[in-house]
Design a protein around this motif. Structure first.
Motif, PDB file in Angstrom:
ATOM      1  N   LEU B  34       0.867  -1.180   0.000  1.00  0.00           N
ATOM      2  CA  LEU B  34       0.000   0.000   0.000  1.00  0.00           C
ATOM      3  C   LEU B  34       0.897   1.220   0.000  1.00  0.00           C
ATOM      4  O   LEU B  34       1.600   1.494   0.959  1.00  0.00           O
ATOM      5  CB  LEU B  34      -0.907  -0.016   1.236  1.00  0.00           C
ATOM      6  CG  LEU B  34      -1.877   1.166   1.314  1.00  0.00           C
ATOM      7  CD1 LEU B  34      -2.779   1.194   0.103  1.00  0.00           C
ATOM      8  CD2 LEU B  34      -2.705   1.086   2.586  1.00  0.00           C
ATOM      9  N   LEU B 119       3.713   2.753   4.170  1.00  0.00           N
ATOM     10  CA  LEU B 119       2.786   3.829   3.859  1.00  0.00           C
ATOM     11  C   LEU B 119       3.346   5.158   4.341  1.00  0.00           C
ATOM     12  O   LEU B 119       3.336   6.154   3.619  1.00  0.00           O
ATOM     13  CB  LEU B 119       1.433   3.552   4.531  1.00  0.00           C
ATOM     14  CG  LEU B 119       0.308   4.467   4.111  1.00  0.00           C
ATOM     15  CD1 LEU B 119       0.011   4.276   2.640  1.00  0.00           C
ATOM     16  CD2 LEU B 119      -0.929   4.185   4.938  1.00  0.00           C
ATOM     17  N   LEU B 302     -14.012   6.535   1.662  1.00  0.00           N
ATOM     18  CA  LEU B 302     -12.970   5.695   2.249  1.00  0.00           C
ATOM     19  C   LEU B 302     -13.487   5.023   3.511  1.00  0.00           C
ATOM     20  O   LEU B 302     -13.291   3.828   3.718  1.00  0.00           O
ATOM     21  CB  LEU B 302     -11.719   6.513   2.587  1.00  0.00           C
ATOM     22  CG  LEU B 302     -10.750   6.799   1.444  1.00  0.00           C
ATOM     23  CD1 LEU B 302      -9.563   7.576   1.959  1.00  0.00           C
ATOM     24  CD2 LEU B 302     -10.293   5.516   0.800  1.00  0.00           C
ATOM     25  N   VAL B 303     -14.155   5.784   4.356  1.00  0.00           N
ATOM     26  CA  VAL B 303     -14.647   5.219   5.603  1.00  0.00           C
ATOM     27  C   VAL B 303     -15.702   4.149   5.327  1.00  0.00           C
ATOM     28  O   VAL B 303     -15.630   3.034   5.834  1.00  0.00           O
ATOM     29  CB  VAL B 303     -15.252   6.309   6.516  1.00  0.00           C
ATOM     30  CG1 VAL B 303     -15.808   5.692   7.775  1.00  0.00           C
ATOM     31  CG2 VAL B 303     -14.197   7.343   6.862  1.00  0.00           C
ATOM     32  N   THR B 306     -14.258   0.940   3.533  1.00  0.00           N
ATOM     33  CA  THR B 306     -13.531  -0.052   4.316  1.00  0.00           C
ATOM     34  C   THR B 306     -14.475  -0.913   5.136  1.00  0.00           C
ATOM     35  O   THR B 306     -14.191  -2.067   5.420  1.00  0.00           O
ATOM     36  CB  THR B 306     -12.520   0.599   5.272  1.00  0.00           C
ATOM     37  OG1 THR B 306     -13.179   1.583   6.048  1.00  0.00           O
ATOM     38  CG2 THR B 306     -11.375   1.222   4.508  1.00  0.00           C
ATOM     39  N   ILE B 307     -15.598  -0.327   5.531  1.00  0.00           N
ATOM     40  CA  ILE B 307     -16.528  -1.100   6.358  1.00  0.00           C
ATOM     41  C   ILE B 307     -17.419  -1.994   5.505  1.00  0.00           C
ATOM     42  O   ILE B 307     -17.580  -3.172   5.794  1.00  0.00           O
ATOM     43  CB  ILE B 307     -17.422  -0.172   7.201  1.00  0.00           C
ATOM     44  CG1 ILE B 307     -16.556   0.664   8.135  1.00  0.00           C
ATOM     45  CG2 ILE B 307     -18.421  -0.982   7.994  1.00  0.00           C
ATOM     46  CD1 ILE B 307     -17.338   1.672   8.932  1.00  0.00           C
TER      47      ILE B 307
ATOM     48  N   LEU C  98     -18.037   4.952  15.177  1.00  0.00           N
ATOM     49  CA  LEU C  98     -18.527   4.888  13.801  1.00  0.00           C
ATOM     50  C   LEU C  98     -17.544   4.265  12.831  1.00  0.00           C
ATOM     51  O   LEU C  98     -17.934   3.552  11.928  1.00  0.00           O
ATOM     52  CB  LEU C  98     -18.884   6.306  13.313  1.00  0.00           C
ATOM     53  CG  LEU C  98     -20.085   6.939  13.985  1.00  0.00           C
ATOM     54  CD1 LEU C  98     -20.333   8.320  13.403  1.00  0.00           C
ATOM     55  CD2 LEU C  98     -21.315   6.061  13.796  1.00  0.00           C
ATOM     56  N   ALA C  99     -16.259   4.566  13.003  1.00  0.00           N
ATOM     57  CA  ALA C  99     -15.307   4.115  11.986  1.00  0.00           C
ATOM     58  C   ALA C  99     -14.472   2.914  12.407  1.00  0.00           C
ATOM     59  O   ALA C  99     -14.231   2.020  11.607  1.00  0.00           O
ATOM     60  CB  ALA C  99     -14.387   5.267  11.582  1.00  0.00           C
ATOM     61  N   PRO C 102     -16.731  -0.893  13.851  1.00  0.00           N
ATOM     62  CA  PRO C 102     -17.231  -1.845  12.853  1.00  0.00           C
ATOM     63  C   PRO C 102     -16.090  -2.659  12.227  1.00  0.00           C
ATOM     64  O   PRO C 102     -16.242  -3.841  11.958  1.00  0.00           O
ATOM     65  CB  PRO C 102     -17.900  -0.960  11.798  1.00  0.00           C
ATOM     66  CG  PRO C 102     -18.168   0.318  12.473  1.00  0.00           C
ATOM     67  CD  PRO C 102     -17.148   0.485  13.525  1.00  0.00           C
ATOM     68  N   LEU C 103     -14.953  -2.016  12.017  1.00  0.00           N
ATOM     69  CA  LEU C 103     -13.840  -2.742  11.414  1.00  0.00           C
ATOM     70  C   LEU C 103     -13.283  -3.775  12.372  1.00  0.00           C
ATOM     71  O   LEU C 103     -12.943  -4.887  11.985  1.00  0.00           O
ATOM     72  CB  LEU C 103     -12.742  -1.768  10.990  1.00  0.00           C
ATOM     73  CG  LEU C 103     -13.089  -0.934   9.757  1.00  0.00           C
ATOM     74  CD1 LEU C 103     -12.014   0.082   9.480  1.00  0.00           C
ATOM     75  CD2 LEU C 103     -13.266  -1.841   8.557  1.00  0.00           C
ATOM     76  N   ARG C 106     -15.343  -6.804  12.454  1.00  0.00           N
ATOM     77  CA  ARG C 106     -15.221  -7.671  11.287  1.00  0.00           C
ATOM     78  C   ARG C 106     -13.839  -8.301  11.178  1.00  0.00           C
ATOM     79  O   ARG C 106     -13.536  -8.980  10.210  1.00  0.00           O
ATOM     80  CB  ARG C 106     -15.471  -6.862  10.008  1.00  0.00           C
ATOM     81  CG  ARG C 106     -16.933  -6.590   9.738  1.00  0.00           C
ATOM     82  CD  ARG C 106     -17.069  -5.354   8.886  1.00  0.00           C
ATOM     83  NE  ARG C 106     -18.193  -4.567   9.349  1.00  0.00           N
ATOM     84  CZ  ARG C 106     -19.344  -4.465   8.673  1.00  0.00           C
ATOM     85  NH1 ARG C 106     -19.489  -5.060   7.523  1.00  0.00           N
ATOM     86  NH2 ARG C 106     -20.324  -3.740   9.156  1.00  0.00           N
ATOM     87  N   LEU C 111      -4.607  -2.349   8.261  1.00  0.00           N
ATOM     88  CA  LEU C 111      -4.387  -1.368   7.197  1.00  0.00           C
ATOM     89  C   LEU C 111      -5.709  -0.737   6.757  1.00  0.00           C
ATOM     90  O   LEU C 111      -5.768   0.427   6.389  1.00  0.00           O
ATOM     91  CB  LEU C 111      -3.718  -2.055   5.997  1.00  0.00           C
ATOM     92  CG  LEU C 111      -2.467  -1.377   5.438  1.00  0.00           C
ATOM     93  CD1 LEU C 111      -1.584  -0.796   6.517  1.00  0.00           C
ATOM     94  CD2 LEU C 111      -1.687  -2.369   4.618  1.00  0.00           C
ATOM     95  N   LEU C 112      -6.782  -1.510   6.839  1.00  0.00           N
ATOM     96  CA  LEU C 112      -8.075  -0.952   6.482  1.00  0.00           C
ATOM     97  C   LEU C 112      -8.476   0.123   7.487  1.00  0.00           C
ATOM     98  O   LEU C 112      -9.058   1.146   7.122  1.00  0.00           O
ATOM     99  CB  LEU C 112      -9.152  -2.047   6.435  1.00  0.00           C
ATOM    100  CG  LEU C 112      -9.233  -2.845   5.138  1.00  0.00           C
ATOM    101  CD1 LEU C 112     -10.324  -3.895   5.238  1.00  0.00           C
ATOM    102  CD2 LEU C 112      -9.500  -1.938   3.964  1.00  0.00           C
ATOM    103  N   LEU C 114      -6.474   1.965   9.062  1.00  0.00           N
ATOM    104  CA  LEU C 114      -5.648   3.113   8.765  1.00  0.00           C
ATOM    105  C   LEU C 114      -6.244   3.909   7.621  1.00  0.00           C
ATOM    106  O   LEU C 114      -6.345   5.144   7.678  1.00  0.00           O
ATOM    107  CB  LEU C 114      -4.257   2.607   8.372  1.00  0.00           C
ATOM    108  CG  LEU C 114      -3.164   3.606   8.331  1.00  0.00           C
ATOM    109  CD1 LEU C 114      -1.910   2.940   8.813  1.00  0.00           C
ATOM    110  CD2 LEU C 114      -2.946   4.102   6.932  1.00  0.00           C
ATOM    111  N   SER C 116      -9.313   3.942   6.693  1.00  0.00           N
ATOM    112  CA  SER C 116     -10.525   4.566   7.179  1.00  0.00           C
ATOM    113  C   SER C 116     -10.213   5.829   7.976  1.00  0.00           C
ATOM    114  O   SER C 116     -10.889   6.855   7.828  1.00  0.00           O
ATOM    115  CB  SER C 116     -11.295   3.570   8.054  1.00  0.00           C
ATOM    116  OG  SER C 116     -12.450   4.157   8.564  1.00  0.00           O
TER     117      SER C 116
END
Lengths: 269, 334, 316
Positions: B34, B119, B302-303, B306-307, C98-99, C102-103, C106, C111-112, C114, C116
């Motif tokens: 990435l 990154l 983006l937010v 990703t979810i 909120l951000a 949820p991640l 799951r 990295l996701l 990040l 987000s």
């Protein structure tokens, strides 16, 4: 020594040559000594077992032989050449292929793709050749595909070649990992607990399978295994590790009766 | 029809360039890297074009030609007033070489890092490059370079170069994913350790993927510099990297079509919103939001992406069945 | 360089460095328990600066939705800063819910998270821009009440003036860091946090409420970030919402310098960066912004585990 080799020695014929040689291999982590001056030889064509209780240092030893960890001291030689300082991919190029204790298949890729990837070292075509589908690249691609299919057929997964690797049942995944390793056309196959999680029947089949591929592909096999009966039945010679040290080395019958080994495994199996 | 192209010509070209920039981020991602370094190489490419076309082969209004002079001698002369496409191609080659060299120099040490460290290194690279270009005279300092000549009479004219480039890069990445090197990339992305154990040289392939992305971004920079007519340090920023990341994440990070669709659609999205904002009768607050909210939208995407769709909208299993039919028959299967 | 100038630079460096350190601790807190870099921290920093500005009753300028408006209250600066920090902490919790949550649920790749957090940062900063424009905002003069704008140190003829602002910043930052260190090492909750940082699974097996502690960490991190924003804002003025992003990226340089996940490292890293920036010679002042990034880059290449080497590191 195998009985065959012993007979040969008695008749004055030279023993089979040495494939892998570990010499005074040591690995320290801070204050801990995980592997302590372990030395042994593995002969060409042998099926060699490495056993010992959990934490005995077997996987660390393996890692030192496959480039994942550097020994703190000592050396590993394959067919005479020092390999302890090589990277994992360089070691693969020397003909050593391995499987992993926790199965490291490329889960999201198909079984076929997993095996095809391992053909990497035996093909040469680069970016330009590949993109333009030049003759060499096309031939190699064809050959890679064929070879991979052969290996999948060998383990009976050809019919599910396009299925994602992570969707296969556990036993199939283990065999797929071995097939992938075989695609490397190795001369030494290192198997890290290949029978983990299998039931007695499966272990039997695995035993037969390993012997079969050793004979068919003229391999030397080095395996770590926890399940003692499997190792006793399958291996030509066994090394026993405990607390990082080699406590016994020899044919299964010898090792089985060795008091130090019985001591180490007190209560286990 | 002509009116449509006249009004939207530059948007269409920009959308295609955005698609390629998304691809430039997708390439290292194929090998699991990435990287937000693309804006840096994009800026580099633009500066190459700007410097060559305004300093090395500047326009001589007296003779209406582009003249390459060394000292007092005239070496080559290209008739104007449009900037010759052959020189455009030269610029793309130079930018490619420079990007490749810089990418290898940057990649060799940086790609040993993983995940977040890589990154951060790429973000730092972009920022450093931005400051350097703001300070150097060669790059016009803080003001940048102006009056970059146009090779085409209209914005839509750029399509002559951009469409083939997009098709070529799309084809390139499409093929890449199906050949030996591409499989090596995928293996590295899936499990580095296992890939190495299977004989794949990690560093070589990571740097290769990274360099491919850099070269693509550099080439896009060359075209953009001419298209936008000026070039300065605000052309290659961290923000831009965020936008490309959104293109890839939302468009689809698992197949070559994802970034292309993502780039085209998401680049156009703010323009569409701007169009909506122009509808009379809309509350001014909302209109303002629609007009300037480009980054807010990308950020939100983006937010949410990703979810809810971490693999993006265009996923490989959408084509999986077709892909099976296309691959050679597995022996024994009907 | 004359001695007084030298000392002045050192003090400047320490002052800025202490805020860098405080800000970087915000990153470190979250990284140590979740193993993710929260890019939104930079946005929280910016929010803190803007909240505080608004709470002092200052007016917003000519652009943005809220142009020419001001809050009807006029809090003294330090109180505004505290309230602003609290608000920033609340926003931080909202972001977590909120951000990030949820991640986490799951089982997503760090990295996701990040990526987000990058999205969140960009959204917040641009919303700020949308609301109040991108101009420069200065805090009201004499933010610290009756204290003089500069205090003179030194004896006799060698008087070294130091801006009061710098002293206050340094003081606040040090106090906060001391409080935090005390809290982490001496209180039950603090120790629970360190337990999670060591081994999250075992910690939750031991009955530690990881969820609540994560919330608490985000709140603390947000508060610290917001407070840093207010402090820096009072020292150099707010140069548009993007100044937070730039500061945030510098904060990353600090944590890499000090070693990710290491609080003493963040402190050392912050001071080192502050001093490095203070001593950039005048003719290279344009490159000052690049100092942090150059440091970050070099550290990543040469010693990614940080100066103190305490960080987790994954290399090929």
């Amino acid at each position: 020594m195998t009985t065959h080799a012993a007979e040969q020695a008695l008749q004055g014929r030279p023993m089979r040559s040495v494939a892998l040689e570990a010499e005074q291999l040591t690995r320290r982590f801070g204050g801990l000594v995980a592997v302590n001056r372990v030395s042994f030889d593995v002969g060409e064509g042998e099926i060699f077992g490495l056993i010992g209780p959990n934490g005995a240092g077997k996987t660390t030893l393996f890692n030192m032989m496959t480039g994942l960890q550097r020994p703190s001291s000592g050396s590993v030689r394959y067919r005479g050449a020092e390999i302890s300082t090589l990277r994992p991919d360089e070691i693969a190029r020397r003909g050593l292929a391995r499987t992993f204790q926790n199965i490291r298949l490329f889960g999201n890729l198909s079984a076929l793709e997993n095996v095809m990837i391992a053909r990497h070292v035996h093909t040469r075509s680069g970016v330009i050749g590949g993109i333009l589908a030049l003759p060499l690249a096309r031939r190699e691609e064809q050959h890679t595909h064929e070879r991979a299919c052969e290996l999948l057929d060998l383990i009976g997964l050809l019919g599910r070649a396009h299925q994602e690797a992570r969707t296969f049942p556990y036993g199939d995944q283990r065999r797929l990992e071995i097939a992938r390793a075989l695609a490397l056309e190795p001369t030494l196959l290192l198997l890290d607990e290949p029978a983990a999680g299998m039931n007695t029947n499966e272990k039997q089949e695995l035993s037969i399978f390993i012997r079969g591929i050793r004979d068919r592909f003229k391999l030397t096999v080095l395996l770590i295994e926890h399940h003692v009966p499997l190792v006793m039945g399958l291996c030509d010679r066994i090394a026993v590790l405990n607390f990082g040290q080699l406590i016994a080395l020899g044919a299964p019958e010898q090792v089985r009766q060795d008091p130090a080994v019985i001591d180490a495994y007190l209560g286990a199996e | 029809m002509a009116v449509f192209f006249a009004t939207y010509g530059s948007l269409i070209v920009a959308m295609m360039l955005a698609a390629m920039l998304a691809l430039s981020l997708y390439l290292p991602l194929l090998a699991g890297q990435l990287s937000l370094a693309s804006p840096g190489f994009y800026a580099l490419g633009g500066y190459v074009a700007a410097i060559i076309s305004t300093r090395v082969v500047p326009f001589d209004s007296a003779t209406q030609a582009y003249v390459w002079r060394l000292g007092a001698h005239e070496i080559l002369r290209f008739p104007g007033p449009l900037y010759p496409v052959s020189l455009l191609i030269v610029e793309m080659l130079v930018a490619s070489v420079l990007s490749a060299v810089l990418a290898v120099a940057l990649g060799l040490p940086a790609l040993r890092l993983r995940g977040i460290y890589l990154l951060l290194a790429t973000i730092a690279f972009v920022e450093i490059l931005q400051v350097v270009t703001q300070v150097l005279d060669l790059t016009g300092g803080a003001i940048g370079i102006f009056n970059i000549p146009q090779p085409f009479a209209s914005q839509l004219g750029y399509a002559w170069v951009v469409v083939p480039l997009l098709v070529l890069s799309a084809f390139f990445v499409y093929r890449l994913e199906r050949i030996r090197v591409g499989r090596a990339f995928t293996a590295i992305r899936e499990d580095e350790l296992a890939a190495a154990a299977m004989g794949i040289n990690l560093t070589y392939h990571k740097v290769l993927a990274f360099t491919m992305g850099a070269v693509l971004a550099g080439i896009v920079g060359v075209i953009s510099a001419h298209s936008i007519n000026t070039w300065n340090s605000r052309q290659g920023t961290f923000d831009a990297g965020i936008a490309y990341l959104a293109f890839v994440l939302i468009g689809g990070s698992r197949t070559f079509l994802g970034p292309i669709v993502g780039g085209i659609v998401l680049y156009a999205l703010p323009e569409v919103l701007r169009g909506i904002a122009a509808i009379p009768g809309l509350p001014p607050a909302l209109a303002q939001l629609l007009k300037d909210g480009r980054l807010i939208i990308y950020g939100l995407l983006l937010v949410l992406g990703t979810i809810f769709f971490p693999q993006g909208l265009i996923r490989p299993n959408l084509f999986r069945r077709r892909k099976f039919e296309a691959t050679r028959q597995v022996p024994g299967q009907v | 360089m004359s001695l007084p100038l030298f000392f002045q630079q050192v003090l400047n460096g320490l002052a800025i460095g202490s805020v860098y350190a405080m800000f970087a601790i915000g990153y470190t807190l979250i990284f140590s328990i979740l193993r993710i870099i929260n890019f939104a921290h930079a946005a929280i920093f910016t929010l803190g600066a803007y909240f505080t500005y608004a709470l002092t009753g200052s007016a917003f300028g000519y652009n943005g939705l809220l142009k020419n408006s001001a809050l009807p209250i006029h809090l003294p600066f330090l109180l505004a800063a505290v309230v602003g920090a609290l608000l920033a902490g609340v926003v931080s919790i909202v972001i977590e819910r909120l951000a990030f949550r949820p991640l986490r649920e799951r089982g997503a790749d760090p990295l996701l998270s990040l990526v987000s957090s990058l999205g969140v940062a960009v959204v917040i900063v641009n919303v700020i821009q949308y609301l109040v424009g991108a101009e420069n905002y200065s805090y009201p003069a004499h933010p610290y009440g009756n204290l003089p704008t500069a205090i003179n140190f030194g004896l006799g003829t060698r008087r070294i003036p130091v801006r009061t602002v710098q002293i206050v910043i340094f003081g606040v930052a040090v106090v906060i860091m001391l409080l935090l260190t005390y809290w982490l090492n001496r209180t039950k909750t603090g120790k629970a946090l360190r337990a999670i940082a060591e081994d999250a699974t075992t910690a939750s097996l031991l009955g530690i409420n990881t969820d609540r502690l994560i919330l608490l960490t985000f709140f603390l991190s947000g508060m610290i970030g917001g407070l840093s924003g207010a402090l820096i804002g009072s020292s150099v003025s707010i140069a548009g919402p993007y100044f937070g992003i730039s500061f945030g990226l510098r904060g990353l340089a600090v944590i890499v310098l000090g070693g990710l996940g290491d609080i003493p490292g963040a402190i050392v890293g912050g001071v080192v960066l502050g001093l490095a920036e203070a001593f950039v010679p005048a003719q290279y002042i344009a490159y000052k912004d690049a100092v942090a990034f150059a440091v970050l880059f070099l550290m990543l290449l040469l010693r990614p585990q940080g100066l103190l080497g305490g960080a987790q590191l994954q290399k090929v």
